[in-house]
Design an enzyme around this catalytic site. Structure first.
Site, mmCIF file in Angstrom:
data_model
loop_
_atom_site.group_PDB
_atom_site.id
_atom_site.type_symbol
_atom_site.label_atom_id
_atom_site.label_comp_id
_atom_site.label_asym_id
_atom_site.label_seq_id
_atom_site.Cartn_x
_atom_site.Cartn_y
_atom_site.Cartn_z
ATOM 1 N NE ARG A 196 -1.875 8.615 -9.667
ATOM 2 C CZ ARG A 196 -2.602 8.215 -8.631
ATOM 3 N NH1 ARG A 196 -2.013 7.744 -7.562
ATOM 4 N NH2 ARG A 196 -3.923 8.248 -8.673
ATOM 5 C CG ASP A 218 -5.920 9.041 5.805
ATOM 6 O OD1 ASP A 218 -5.428 9.590 6.787
ATOM 7 O OD2 ASP A 218 -6.768 9.610 5.090
ATOM 8 C CG PHE A 224 -4.121 15.111 0.947
ATOM 9 C CD1 PHE A 224 -5.001 14.056 1.153
ATOM 10 C CD2 PHE A 224 -3.607 15.307 -0.332
ATOM 11 C CE1 PHE A 224 -5.367 13.216 0.108
ATOM 12 C CE2 PHE A 224 -3.970 14.473 -1.382
ATOM 13 C CZ PHE A 224 -4.861 13.430 -1.159
ATOM 14 C CD GLU A 255 -3.176 0.647 0.394
ATOM 15 O OE1 GLU A 255 -2.656 1.510 -0.339
ATOM 16 O OE2 GLU A 255 -4.400 0.597 0.595
ATOM 17 C CG ASP A 256 -0.950 4.842 -1.508
ATOM 18 O OD1 ASP A 256 -1.689 4.172 -0.750
ATOM 19 O OD2 ASP A 256 -1.410 5.717 -2.271
#
Ligand code: IMP
Length: 192
Positions: free
Chosen positions: A173, A111, A160, A107-108
């Site tokens: 990205r 959250d 964020f 996963e990146d």
């Protein structure tokens, strides 16, 4: 010409949170943690959660010393803004079966935890031999649901972030580090 095209995307960055060098060094260390756990005989499948984890997977896999396969799953849980819509959907499913296999979810960022919780429940139904989770970033202060994470790159504060695979409104990205955008950039996005 669109005025947006005349400024560099790097002008939108307020600050760098994790540098390219820090990312590289941490990924080598994470790969070592995984090299100590898995062997060729395990032949795990690394499942890259698209789109955000593509760069992390690409760098991580090159430092792994055991035989493994890679597969891809695309999950959508966000609209164009910076807060979750709360709706998790599979946009692209795995090509291979994970029945009886060792799985590493890549996963990146974790959250609120809702996306990973959905993924883990979905995988439990596919009868894998084991499931572990590797995430580049972790925002524990935002957690709404408890999820197990086995390999964490960096714990970051509640902001964020974008870059190194992570997007804001599908852009940024390709930025090679993890950064935070200027507040006015996010404001422009939410007015749409
Ligand atoms: P969660 O369901 O709230 O844990 O969100 C997980 C997903 O939301 C991640 O896989 C990302 O795609 C996206 N996401 C969460 N926080 C950020 C962020 O700071 N920047 C970019 N994407 C994020």
């Amino acid at each position: 010409m669109d005025p947006q095209m005349m400024t560099s995307m790097f002008d939108d960055v307020e600050r760098v949170l994790v540098s390219e060098q820090e990312i590289h060094e941490r990924i080598v260390a994470l790969a070592d943690e995984m090299n100590a756990i898995y062997s060729d005989a395990d032949l795990p499948i690394l499942v890259c959660i698209l789109k955000g984890a593509f760069m992390f997977l690409a760098d991580l896999t090159r430092h792994l010393q055991f035989r493994h396969e890679v597969d891809f799953m695309e999950i959508s849980s966000y609209g164009a803004g910076t807060t979750s819509s709360g709706v998790v959907r599979i946009l692209l499913d795995l090509a291979s079966s994970v029945d009886g296999r060792h799985v590493v979810i890549v996963e990146d960022i974790v959250d609120t935890g809702h996306t990973l919780d959905y993924i883990l429940r979905n995988f439990a139904a596919r009868n894998p031999a084991s499931v572990r989770v590797a995430t580049l970033l972790n925002k524990p202060s935002r957690r709404e649901i408890e999820v197990p994470v086995d390999f964490v790159g960096f714990e970051i504060p509640n902001a964020f972030v974008m870059g190194y695979g992570l997007d804001y409104a599908e852009q940024y990205r390709n930025v090679p580090y993890i950064g935070v955008l200027k507040p006015e950039v996010y404001q422009e996005g939410t007015e749409d």
